[in-house]
Write a protein that holds these residues in place. Structure first.
Motif, PDB file in Angstrom:
ATOM      1  N   HIS A   1      -7.864   0.581  -5.401  1.00 34.06           N
ATOM      2  CA  HIS A   1      -8.150  -0.239  -4.147  1.00 34.06           C
ATOM      3  C   HIS A   1      -7.330   0.039  -2.973  1.00 34.06           C
ATOM      4  O   HIS A   1      -7.508   0.100  -1.678  1.00 34.06           O
ATOM      5  CB  HIS A   1      -8.502  -1.543  -4.454  1.00 34.06           C
ATOM      6  CG  HIS A   1      -8.702  -2.335  -3.228  1.00 34.06           C
ATOM      7  ND1 HIS A   1     -10.021  -2.547  -2.660  1.00 34.06           N
ATOM      8  CD2 HIS A   1      -7.837  -3.304  -2.662  1.00 34.06           C
ATOM      9  CE1 HIS A   1     -10.018  -3.267  -1.648  1.00 34.06           C
ATOM     10  NE2 HIS A   1      -8.775  -3.833  -1.595  1.00 34.06           N
TER      11      HIS A   1
ATOM     12  N   LYS B   1      -7.523   3.670  -1.623  1.00 35.23           N
ATOM     13  CA  LYS B   1      -8.990   3.403  -0.751  1.00 35.23           C
ATOM     14  C   LYS B   1      -8.788   2.835   0.516  1.00 35.23           C
ATOM     15  O   LYS B   1      -9.134   3.459   1.477  1.00 35.23           O
ATOM     16  CB  LYS B   1      -9.806   3.073  -1.332  1.00 35.23           C
ATOM     17  CG  LYS B   1     -11.253   3.283  -0.746  1.00 35.23           C
ATOM     18  CD  LYS B   1     -12.374   2.791  -1.947  1.00 35.23           C
ATOM     19  CE  LYS B   1     -12.514   3.562  -3.373  1.00 35.23           C
ATOM     20  NZ  LYS B   1     -13.593   3.013  -4.075  1.00 35.23           N
ATOM     21  N   SER B   2      -8.008   1.651   0.436  1.00 30.93           N
ATOM     22  CA  SER B   2      -7.984   0.900   1.814  1.00 30.93           C
ATOM     23  C   SER B   2      -6.897   1.510   2.871  1.00 30.93           C
ATOM     24  O   SER B   2      -7.173   1.535   4.027  1.00 30.93           O
ATOM     25  CB  SER B   2      -7.165  -0.526   1.305  1.00 30.93           C
ATOM     26  OG  SER B   2      -8.016  -1.145   0.735  1.00 30.93           O
TER      27      SER B   2
ATOM     28  N   GLN C   1       0.730  -1.061  -0.004  1.00 38.63           N
ATOM     29  CA  GLN C   1      -0.016   0.047  -0.004  1.00 38.63           C
ATOM     30  C   GLN C   1       0.859   1.314  -0.011  1.00 38.63           C
ATOM     31  O   GLN C   1       0.478   2.292  -0.647  1.00 38.63           O
ATOM     32  CB  GLN C   1      -0.861   0.048   1.272  1.00 38.63           C
ATOM     33  CG  GLN C   1      -1.958  -1.132   1.100  1.00 38.63           C
ATOM     34  CD  GLN C   1      -2.868  -1.164   2.596  1.00 38.63           C
ATOM     35  OE1 GLN C   1      -2.297  -0.847   3.522  1.00 38.63           O
ATOM     36  NE2 GLN C   1      -4.189  -1.370   2.215  1.00 38.63           N
TER      37      GLN C   1
ATOM     38  N   GLY D   1      -8.681   4.435   4.313  1.00 38.58           N
ATOM     39  CA  GLY D   1      -9.729   4.142   5.204  1.00 38.58           C
ATOM     40  C   GLY D   1      -9.149   3.594   6.460  1.00 38.58           C
ATOM     41  O   GLY D   1      -9.580   3.894   7.522  1.00 38.58           O
ATOM     42  N   GLU D   2      -7.933   3.129   6.272  1.00 41.50           N
ATOM     43  CA  GLU D   2      -7.116   2.519   7.651  1.00 41.50           C
ATOM     44  C   GLU D   2      -6.677   3.917   8.381  1.00 41.50           C
ATOM     45  O   GLU D   2      -6.574   3.790   9.558  1.00 41.50           O
ATOM     46  CB  GLU D   2      -6.151   1.832   7.229  1.00 41.50           C
ATOM     47  CG  GLU D   2      -5.369   1.210   8.533  1.00 41.50           C
ATOM     48  CD  GLU D   2      -4.206   0.105   8.051  1.00 41.50           C
ATOM     49  OE1 GLU D   2      -3.457  -0.282   9.077  1.00 41.50           O
ATOM     50  OE2 GLU D   2      -4.276  -0.307   6.919  1.00 41.50           O
TER      51      GLU D   2
END
Length: 298
Positions: free
Chosen positions: A34, A37-38, A5, A41-42
């Motif tokens: 993705h 976005k992840s 990431q 979000g985290e």
């Protein structure tokens, strides 16, 4: 949060787009989207702003980008340390280079020696103006960069020293001089070379209480030489920035030293030489050996 990431986030920031980052990483655009976005979000924070033409990093994202590069740099250093312990030399080395001085005069011989000793290390070279290389090192975008020294913000490895010289049309009134003063240069139309050289030249005139009669400001060396050759002005450039065979390729230009002599030192800069990756430390050692100098930490 994963290394993948963080790698994707860094690449999106550098390429300023999801598609370009995906192509560079060899993955799908949806995988890039993705991952971002992840990660957002985290962290419960917006890292990038998705615009139609390009992606821009938010103010918070810029701060976290420095952390991401630091984490990835430490992870890469750990991988390289483990590889060295196994008798292997693997990993990635990112180099920032500027202009003819570094990219044409210094880097080829250093890279040749480096590749002979460490053929398994992947080398990535980013080229840009002097100021950009300084920022890349500060932002951890590159591991090591070429720069004009001294620079107390970084650890440094001095490599070479040259001097500034005046470039004059062969039929110019100053062409017959053995050396030229700043006062004499200030009496004629001047072509100010940008991309780092102006940061050396303008303070020289200012310190002497002089101001050059700037007619043009140019960033491309080939254009500067063309204008001088055409008699549109005179200029000042470091000797190492001059192309090989200048007398043959531009016979209507003469090169004269400044009086008094103005010297320039060029070397490598690193955020922390002692904590740099094995690949970066090896590059600094080889560069020093090739140039025949000794390292100094700021």
């Amino acid at each position: 949060m994963t290394f993948t990431q963080l790698e994707i986030f860094v690449m999106v920031a550098e390429m300023r787009g999801f598609t370009a980052a995906a192509l560079r990483l060899g993955i799908s655009q949806s995988a890039v989207s993705h991952a971002i976005k992840s990660l957002e979000g985290e962290l419960d924070a917006q890292l990038v702003e998705r615009e139609q033409a390009a992606v821009t990093v938010t103010e918070l994202g810029q701060r976290l980008l420095l952390r991401a590069r630091e984490i990835l740099g430490l992870a890469e250093a750990m991988r390289q340390d483990a590889a060295v312990a196994r008798g292997l030399h693997r990993g990635l080395l990112r180099i920032g280079s500027f202009g003819p001085t570094a990219s044409l005069k210094l880097l080829p011989a250093i890279l040749q020696a480096y590749r002979q000793r460490y053929p398994g290390v992947e080398v990535q070279i980013d080229e840009g103006p002097d100021a950009a290389v300084l920022q890349w090192v500060a932002d951890r975008r590159v591991d090591v960069g070429f720069a004009v020294l001294p620079d107390d913000r970084f650890d440094t490895v001095p490599l070479v020293e040259d001097q500034l010289s005046a470039l004059i049309p062969r039929d110019h009134a100053l062409a017959g001089r053995d050396a030229i003063t700043l006062a004499e240069l200030g009496e004629h139309p001047f072509i100010m070379p940008e991309a780092g050289c102006s940061a050396l030249i303008e303070p020289l005139f200012a310190a002497a209480g002089l101001a050059p009669q700037v007619r043009y400001r140019m960033s491309q060396m080939v254009t500067v030489l063309h204008l001088v050759e055409n008699g549109d002005g005179i200029t000042v450039l470091p000797e190492l920035a001059l192309p090989h065979g200048l007398a043959q390729t531009h016979p209507r230009i003469v090169v004269r030293p400044l009086r008094p002599v103005v010297r320039r030192r060029v070397g490598l800069i690193l955020r922390n030489l002692g904590r740099a990756s094995p690949a970066a430390q090896a590059f600094a050692d080889i560069a020093r050996d090739v140039a025949g100098t000794s390292p100094r930490t700021a």
